[in-house]
Design an enzyme around this catalytic site. Structure first.
Site, mmCIF file in Angstrom:
data_model
loop_
_atom_site.group_PDB
_atom_site.id
_atom_site.type_symbol
_atom_site.label_atom_id
_atom_site.label_comp_id
_atom_site.label_asym_id
_atom_site.label_seq_id
_atom_site.Cartn_x
_atom_site.Cartn_y
_atom_site.Cartn_z
ATOM 1 N N TYR A 156 129.730 -39.880 -65.758
ATOM 2 C CA TYR A 156 130.400 -40.415 -64.575
ATOM 3 C C TYR A 156 129.954 -41.849 -64.283
ATOM 4 O O TYR A 156 128.764 -42.163 -64.273
ATOM 5 C CB TYR A 156 130.099 -39.542 -63.343
ATOM 6 N N HIS A 191 136.095 -52.176 -53.703
ATOM 7 C CA HIS A 191 135.321 -51.519 -52.651
ATOM 8 C C HIS A 191 134.875 -52.489 -51.556
ATOM 9 O O HIS A 191 134.244 -52.072 -50.587
ATOM 10 C CB HIS A 191 134.098 -50.832 -53.258
ATOM 11 N N ASN A 219 126.140 -47.881 -55.070
ATOM 12 C CA ASN A 219 125.691 -46.551 -54.688
ATOM 13 C C ASN A 219 124.286 -46.684 -54.123
ATOM 14 O O ASN A 219 123.385 -47.183 -54.788
ATOM 15 C CB ASN A 219 125.663 -45.609 -55.901
ATOM 16 N N TYR A 263 108.550 -39.032 -10.568
ATOM 17 C CA TYR A 263 108.444 -38.760 -11.993
ATOM 18 C C TYR A 263 108.392 -40.018 -12.847
ATOM 19 O O TYR A 263 107.702 -40.057 -13.867
ATOM 20 C CB TYR A 263 109.635 -37.919 -12.471
ATOM 21 N N ARG A 301 104.564 -40.927 -12.694
ATOM 22 C CA ARG A 301 103.546 -39.997 -13.192
ATOM 23 C C ARG A 301 103.935 -39.322 -14.496
ATOM 24 O O ARG A 301 103.071 -38.772 -15.188
ATOM 25 C CB ARG A 301 103.183 -38.957 -12.135
ATOM 26 N N PHE A 331 122.643 -40.410 -52.836
ATOM 27 C CA PHE A 331 123.224 -41.485 -52.028
ATOM 28 C C PHE A 331 123.617 -41.022 -50.625
ATOM 29 O O PHE A 331 123.996 -41.832 -49.783
ATOM 30 C CB PHE A 331 124.498 -42.019 -52.706
ATOM 31 N N GLU A 383 134.761 -36.676 -51.593
ATOM 32 C CA GLU A 383 133.652 -36.919 -50.672
ATOM 33 C C GLU A 383 134.028 -36.273 -49.343
ATOM 34 O O GLU A 383 134.452 -36.936 -48.397
ATOM 35 C CB GLU A 383 133.407 -38.424 -50.563
#
Length: 522
Positions: free
Chosen positions: A55, A85, A197, A281, A284, A329, A413
């Protein structure tokens, strides 16, 4: 530059990566690493020549993983992936974060599991050392299959495309190549995939958040202690015996810090027998609230350190006959702690706002709105509007991005982390927190002035003097935005924390006690 970091061998830490990005440390490739890189690249060449189907080396990407690519097209495939991309949108990320991305990618590639060529690593290092930093859009990553879009933009300049920061200007890489007299890198098989990646976008925002949140945690304790003095609160809730029976280390550290800053205070001694039973609060419970946020920060630091030294490429190359296409990844291991830290940062702002509000109510002997002539003057009424707006904005940013997943890549994906959004949101929240703390410091300095001539302990007195060097006491209305910006600057440049630490050292007060090693930044 005498400090050397050996890529692929030494352990990268938050401090080291920030120092490399700042030019204080030089990252180098040793002969040992060069051998590992060349061996891994040789495995890829053998896979291509043997026509073994792997791949991303001789197949398409994502849903095109079953599409075979001929040997002669394997190089074109890597060139194409960087272009196709590069789909990020929005403003460029800060240059420092882009530099951290480059550094962390070199360290991952240098471990010799990615098949990248030595020349590619050397060119990335050239970008780091010559401050030729790629412009990377802030949006477009879903945080799985790596930070594909931002990493594609980060490495477009390697092949002569995209834009970079060059001599302070956004410049096309083509123009930079001409001016520098160098040629683009020619990517070999798998290199484009190895470059894009990975989780370096998520990781780089995490690195910066670790640094910024640590400073905010330190500042919150200091400013909270000053507010307590202004409100004539008590230090009894910080007694170590109380925290020994609920021994969360973060709580114990904060209690120790607060007690150390408040010990030997004339202001504290002046109201020992005032009859006030207990404080609200936000005073403290500082050890419990600030401490819980420190615990979240520590978790983020631990996981960020692991990720800094991880290989998040795919596929992983162990030899020419042993490759694994896995999911290193995927951003989920970082997305979850980033979202957790976002809530922790927001909570520091929430409790800070409550202390600011208390200081303008006219309680405990303070004038209403922290000014003597309220009516003609609005005094410090309106800065708290800003903290109210900022804490609400932070609350809207606390929805965990990692709770969502939108399938991509035609279903290949089908679960993504959205960790890139987690990292960006955390830094947004910290940015708002820094302003919230600046406004509390504005109020606390004013409140303490109403307690004069009584003094606090030496650490808080040093902090108050430093704040007054930047912003004067207000006896009438003025443009408080300028004061806020001045105090914001001394928080974000770390000088407020530095002044407190220097005063602690000068007076031999162990501000972090036994907890320094566990909760120290690096």
């Amino acid at each position: 530059m005498s400090v050397i970091f050996k890529y692929g061998i030494d352990q990268l830490t938050v401090g080291v990566v920030l120092d490399i990005a700042a030019g204080k440390t030089k990252g180098v490739l040793t002969p040992e690493v060069i051998t590992k890189v060349n061996t891994s690249n040789g495995y890829v060449q053998q896979i291509v020549s043997q026509h073994t189907t792997v791949y991303g080396i001789n197949t398409g990407f994502g849903p095109l993983c079953d599409t075979k690519i001929s040997e002669e097209d394997t190089r074109a495939l890597q060139y194409n992936i960087l272009q196709s991309h590069s789909v990020g949108v929005g403003n460029p990320i800060p240059e420092e974060i882009a530099r951290i991305m480059l550094i962390t990618k070199v360290h991952a590639l240098a471990q010799g599991y990615s098949g990248a060529a030595l020349s590619t690593l050397e060119r990335i290092i050239w970008h780091i050392e010559h401050h030729v930093t790629p412009l990377v859009p802030e949006k477009g990553s879903v945080g799985a299959s790596g930070d594909l879009a931002p990493l594609s933009h980060l490495f477009l300049p390697l092949i002569g495309l995209g834009k970079v920061w060059y001599k302070g200007q956004a410049t096309s890489m083509e123009a930079v190549l001409q001016q520098e007299g160098i040629q683009p890198v020619v990517l070999g098989p798998k290199e484009g995939l190895a470059l894009i990646n990975g989780t370096q976008f998520i990781l780089s925002f995490a690195v910066k958040a670790v640094q910024r949140l640590y400073n905010a945690l330190e500042a919150a304790d200091i400013i909270g202690a000053l507010s307590l003095e202004g409100l004539m609160g008590t230090h009894k809730p910080f007694d170590p015996r109380l925290h020994a029976i609920r021994p969360f280390p973060g709580n114990q550290l904060v209690a120790h810090r607060l007690k150390t800053m408040l010990d030997n205070s004339e202001i504290m001694a002046s109201h020992v027998d005032c009859g006030r039973v207990q404080d609200p609060y936000s005073l403290r419970c500082m050890p419990q609230v600030h401490g819980a946020s420190r615990t979240a920060w520590l978790h983020l630091l631990e996981l960020t350190t692991i990720e800094l030294n991880a290989v998040t490429d795919n596929p992983i190359i162990f030899s020419d006959t042993d490759t694994i296409s896995g999911g290193n990844f995927h951003g989920q291991p970082m997305a979850l702690p980033l979202d957790y830290a976002t809530v922790a940062a927001a909570e520091l702002g929430n409790i800070s706002d409550r202390r600011s509000y208390m200081m303008i109510e006219g309680r405990y002997g303070l004038p209403k709105l922290l000014i003597a002539d309220a009516g003609l003057n609005s005094g410090f009424m309106i800065p708290q509007y800003t903290t109210a707006a900022l804490v609400t904005e932070n609350k809207t940013l606390c929805f965990p991005a990692s709770a969502d997943s939108v399938p991509t890549s035609l279903g290949q994906e089908d679960h993504v982390s959205m960790g890139s959004i987690s990292g960006r949101k955390l830094n947004q929240v910290i940015g708002n927190l820094e302003y919230i703390l600046a406004i509390e410091l504005l109020y606390a300095a004013q409140a303490v002035d109403f307690r004069r001539p009584l003094k606090s302990g030496p650490i808080l007195e040093a902090v108050h003097r430093y704040a007054r060097e930047k912003v004067s006491f207000a006896d009438k209305d003025r443009i408080f935005a300028y004061d806020i910006e001045a105090l914001h600057q001394i928080i974000t440049d770390h000088s407020l924390v530095r002044v407190a630490n220097e005063a602690a050292a000068q007076h031999q007060l162990p501000l972090n006690g036994i907890y320094h090693d566990q909760f120290g930044l690096y």
